[in-house]
Design a protein around this motif. Structure first.
Motif, PDB file in Angstrom:
ATOM      1  N   THR A  37       1.053  -1.140   0.054  1.00  0.00           N
ATOM      2  CA  THR A  37      -0.123   0.075   0.079  1.00  0.00           C
ATOM      3  C   THR A  37       0.989   1.150  -0.044  1.00  0.00           C
ATOM      4  O   THR A  37       1.689   1.240   0.681  1.00  0.00           O
ATOM      5  N   LYS A  38       0.840   2.173  -0.919  1.00  0.00           N
ATOM      6  CA  LYS A  38       1.486   3.365  -0.985  1.00  0.00           C
ATOM      7  C   LYS A  38       0.627   4.720  -0.601  1.00  0.00           C
ATOM      8  O   LYS A  38       1.117   5.767  -0.656  1.00  0.00           O
ATOM      9  N   ARG A  39      -0.705   4.595  -0.570  1.00  0.00           N
ATOM     10  CA  ARG A  39      -1.516   5.506  -0.192  1.00  0.00           C
ATOM     11  C   ARG A  39      -2.795   5.072   0.591  1.00  0.00           C
ATOM     12  O   ARG A  39      -3.267   4.144   0.269  1.00  0.00           O
ATOM     13  N   VAL A  40      -3.133   5.810   1.671  1.00  0.00           N
ATOM     14  CA  VAL A  40      -4.334   5.660   2.220  1.00  0.00           C
ATOM     15  C   VAL A  40      -5.121   6.856   2.569  1.00  0.00           C
ATOM     16  O   VAL A  40      -4.698   7.864   2.446  1.00  0.00           O
ATOM     17  N   PHE A  41      -6.416   6.604   2.434  1.00  0.00           N
ATOM     18  CA  PHE A  41      -7.474   7.835   2.273  1.00  0.00           C
ATOM     19  C   PHE A  41      -8.060   7.662   3.885  1.00  0.00           C
ATOM     20  O   PHE A  41      -8.490   6.649   4.166  1.00  0.00           O
ATOM     21  N   LEU A  42      -8.134   8.859   4.331  1.00  0.00           N
ATOM     22  CA  LEU A  42      -8.693   8.910   5.690  1.00  0.00           C
ATOM     23  C   LEU A  42      -9.328  10.058   6.130  1.00  0.00           C
ATOM     24  O   LEU A  42      -9.059  11.363   5.620  1.00  0.00           O
ATOM     25  N   VAL A  43     -10.347  10.233   7.153  1.00  0.00           N
ATOM     26  CA  VAL A  43     -10.837  11.206   7.751  1.00  0.00           C
ATOM     27  C   VAL A  43     -10.395  10.758   9.219  1.00  0.00           C
ATOM     28  O   VAL A  43     -10.643   9.943   9.827  1.00  0.00           O
ATOM     29  N   PRO A  44      -9.619  11.654   9.741  1.00  0.00           N
ATOM     30  CA  PRO A  44      -8.749  11.300  11.261  1.00  0.00           C
ATOM     31  C   PRO A  44      -9.911  11.179  12.227  1.00  0.00           C
ATOM     32  O   PRO A  44     -11.047  11.853  12.357  1.00  0.00           O
ATOM     33  N   VAL A  89      -7.202   1.423   0.545  1.00  0.00           N
ATOM     34  CA  VAL A  89      -7.235   1.245   1.977  1.00  0.00           C
ATOM     35  C   VAL A  89      -7.988   2.655   2.426  1.00  0.00           C
ATOM     36  O   VAL A  89      -7.509   3.818   1.890  1.00  0.00           O
ATOM     37  N   CYS A  90      -8.740   2.757   3.311  1.00  0.00           N
ATOM     38  CA  CYS A  90      -9.614   3.745   4.097  1.00  0.00           C
ATOM     39  C   CYS A  90      -9.408   3.626   5.478  1.00  0.00           C
ATOM     40  O   CYS A  90      -9.940   2.272   6.077  1.00  0.00           O
ATOM     41  N   PHE A  91      -9.301   4.655   6.243  1.00  0.00           N
ATOM     42  CA  PHE A  91      -9.456   4.472   7.671  1.00  0.00           C
ATOM     43  C   PHE A  91     -10.256   5.648   8.097  1.00  0.00           C
ATOM     44  O   PHE A  91     -10.302   6.747   7.569  1.00  0.00           O
ATOM     45  N   VAL A  92     -11.215   5.185   8.803  1.00  0.00           N
ATOM     46  CA  VAL A  92     -12.459   6.134   9.554  1.00  0.00           C
ATOM     47  C   VAL A  92     -12.559   5.806  10.965  1.00  0.00           C
ATOM     48  O   VAL A  92     -12.170   5.008  11.399  1.00  0.00           O
ATOM     49  N   ILE A 116     -10.083  -2.086   1.569  1.00  0.00           N
ATOM     50  CA  ILE A 116      -9.976  -2.564   3.028  1.00  0.00           C
ATOM     51  C   ILE A 116     -10.513  -1.256   3.677  1.00  0.00           C
ATOM     52  O   ILE A 116      -9.886  -0.288   3.721  1.00  0.00           O
ATOM     53  N   LEU A 117     -11.517  -1.257   4.693  1.00  0.00           N
ATOM     54  CA  LEU A 117     -11.932  -0.324   5.406  1.00  0.00           C
ATOM     55  C   LEU A 117     -11.503  -0.422   6.805  1.00  0.00           C
ATOM     56  O   LEU A 117     -11.981  -1.655   7.315  1.00  0.00           O
ATOM     57  N   PHE A 118     -10.730   0.186   7.440  1.00  0.00           N
ATOM     58  CA  PHE A 118     -10.352   0.077   9.023  1.00  0.00           C
ATOM     59  C   PHE A 118     -11.405   1.120   9.710  1.00  0.00           C
ATOM     60  O   PHE A 118     -11.499   2.381   9.384  1.00  0.00           O
TER      61      PHE A 118
END
Length: 586
Positions: A37-44, A89-92, A116-118
């Motif tokens: 994975t080289k990039r992740v998308f997130l709302v902290p 990859v997404c983090f929420v 993948i949603l974390f």
């Protein structure tokens, strides 16, 4: 070192005891880098702060893209999955963050996109008390994921992450959701990394290839239908070579326009809702349909009409990576359980024993498709048909066009000749608000290519806040906003079902051109045909030079609801139909 082995300073250790003590966030981020994975998308969110902190150890290797709302972050991750065939990859954060992101998970599921949603989760000491923002994600996401789980043990994080990547990209690709309790992320463990599993490619057996060739030899009117996800360029070339050798008319499934180069001499068009009448009739009259990678879902089959369920009138060769899909809706004459790439590459062994008998049909199908590229009449001084024909001519097969949901997308899908993988990002699930985040994701992945977003005025406003991402990361996209002041697709249905009873479907819009300037971009308004080409050229040049968004607001007559169709015409037809029904006493 390769990207897979350059994960962290722990690389090279062989046993768990040799690894340093790490908290859960560090372990998790080490694993996603190990898996490429080289990039992740997130709302902290505070619920997964250890993961955010761990990104400090991977600067230059993993780029965090901070989004404005979780649906935008999820859509960007889903688009990344489409573009790369690797899980986006997404983090929420927990609760509201997860519910906002759920639309992207649903999109990834129906579009068969690896993702993948974390999600941050309350700690184990508070679980099952309906603690602040607590949700049982296994129940919430159970119907829209390939796998959903909660990691309750810090030492098992590498195991779960390795499985998540494998599940997301294997068989029929799709989304995985992993919940991350706070005590798991803050906890520490001395545990070994788990290296990524090599991608598995499956191939058809020789008896299946022999049977396919036999079915083709006995056919009079075959059709090749291509769709699905996970295609590689080599596989696409191999499939197109098969179509050329056998001279088979070839179409793409609903919103899978990137699967076949529209310049292929055998290309016959876009199959599904809104397809032209000649293509529909050809599908009905075909005696053999070879469906590769597509489920032939409701949209592609136009409500299971041109191909019937459960037993099609045509012979059906169904090629699909998930064995549970084969025979689920349609009983195929020949079912081939393999991924699209293995199947396409195996087709290189097949050649016709004699000249195909259906070449005249293929030429007629191609001619009918080319006729659809001719401009349709439209009301008012600005023709959306001309707009899309101009976009097609100027882009000339370069870059990516993204759409969300709405009748405005029909113009791109009809008039733009998509040229292969990465040229189109369109949610088959028909979710609104997708186009802008997808265009941003495309431009981040391929900064040298144009990225043009088609967005209805309603569709755009569902995620227009993501212009902030374009500003922050200097992403030079071009947005075409189709401003007709209403929910156009629903209005068309309303006039068809309840003619003349318009209500609750119009809205007042802001000045979109002025809005984009607040994000450092270029805003323009076009109301006449003669102004669009110069405006579009200016937008492309600005986006490329300044690496900032450019937006063109298209103000047009709302009566032009679709290529060659008027909203007033839909109303008139419906009123006439109702009058006929009333006279018949029905």
């Amino acid at each position: 070192m390769t990207q897979a082995t350059a994960a962290s300073d722990t690389t090279g250790f062989s046993t768990a005891s040799e690894y340093p003590l790490r908290n859960g966030g560090q372990i998790l981020v080490d694993q996603i880098r190990l898996h490429g994975t080289k990039r992740v998308f997130l709302v902290p969110g505070e619920s997964y702060l250890p993961c955010i902190d761990a990104l400090n150890e991977h600067k230059g290797a993993i780029e965090p893209i901070v989004c404005r709302q979780e649906s935008g972050a999820g859509y960007m991750a889903e688009a990344y999955g489409k573009l790369t065939n690797e899980p986006g990859v997404c983090f929420v954060t927990r609760g509201p963050g997860a519910t906002n992101a759920s639309i992207a998970v649903h999109t990834a599921y129906q579009d068969s996109t690896p993702m993948i949603l974390f999600i941050g989760q309350v700690g184990g000491d508070f679980i099952e008390r309906e603690a602040f923002q607590e949700i049982d994600y296994r129940r919430m996401f159970g119907e829209m994921t390939k796998w959903v789980a909660q990691i309750d043990d810090t030492s098992r994080i590498p195991e779960y992450i390795a499985r998540a990547y494998q599940v997301a990209r294997s068989g029929r690709p799709g989304p995985v959701v992993l919940a991350l309790p706070e005590d798991t992320l803050w906890g520490e463990a001395q545990v070994a990394d788990v290296k990524p599993h090599p991608r598995l490619m499956t191939y058809p057996g020789q008896p299946q290839l022999d049977e396919l060739k036999r079915l083709l030899a006995s056919a009079e009117r075959p059709f090749l239908l291509v769709g699905g996800s996970g295609w590689t360029r080599d596989a696409q070339v191999a499939l197109e070579g098969f179509a050329e050798r056998f001279d088979i008319p070839t179409g793409v499934a609903w919103r899978r326009l990137e699967c076949v180069d529209a310049e292929l001499p055998q290309y016959a068009g876009h199959v599904g809702m809104g397809m032209h009448a000649e293509l529909r009739q050809q599908l009905v009259e075909s005696d053999l349909v070879i469906a590769v990678g597509t489920r032939i879902g409701e949209a592609t089959s136009e409500g299971y009409s041109w191909i019937q369920s459960p037993v099609p009138t045509q012979k059906l060769v169904h090629v699909y990576a998930d064995p549970e899909e084969l025979g689920r809706v349609y009983q195929p004459t020949l079912a081939i359980n393999t991924d699209v790439n293995g199947f396409a590459l195996a087709l290189s062994t097949l050649s016709p024993d004699s000249a195909p008998r259906w070449s005249d049909i293929t030429r007629a199908a191609r001619t009918a498709y080319l006729a659809t590229l001719e401009e349709q009449p439209s009301p008012g001084p600005l023709s959306l048909d001309k707009v899309s024909l101009t976009v097609d001519r100027i882009l000339d097969g370069k870059g990516c066009i993204t759409v969300g949901a709405g009748n405005y997308a029909l113009y791109a899908h009809r008039y733009v000749r998509f040229r292969g993988l990465g040229s189109s990002l369109a949610p088959t699930v028909g979710s609104m608000g997708y186009g802008l985040p997808a265009a941003i994701s495309s431009k981040l992945e391929f900064p040298e290519r144009p990225a043009v977003c088609y967005a209805g005025d309603g569709c755009f406003q569902m995620n227009m806040q993501e212009l902030g991402v374009a500003l922050q990361y200097r992403v030079g996209i071009v947005v075409l906003v189709f401003n007709n002041g209403m929910w156009g697709t629903i209005r068309a249905h309303q006039e068809n079902d309840f003619p003349g009873r318009e209500i609750a479907l119009t809205f007042t819009n802001p000045d979109f051109a002025a809005l984009v300037t607040a994000y450092g971009g270029l805003g323009q308004v076009v109301e006449k045909d003669e102004d669009f080409e110069a405006s579009f050229t200016r937008a492309l040049e600005f986006a490329d030079r300044e690496r900032l968004p450019a937006l063109i607001e298209l103000r047009y007559d709302p009566d032009g609801i679709a290529p060659g169709k008027l909203l007033s015409g839909i109303r008139e037809d419906a009123l006439a139909r109702n009058a006929t029904t009333a006279q018949a006493g029905v």
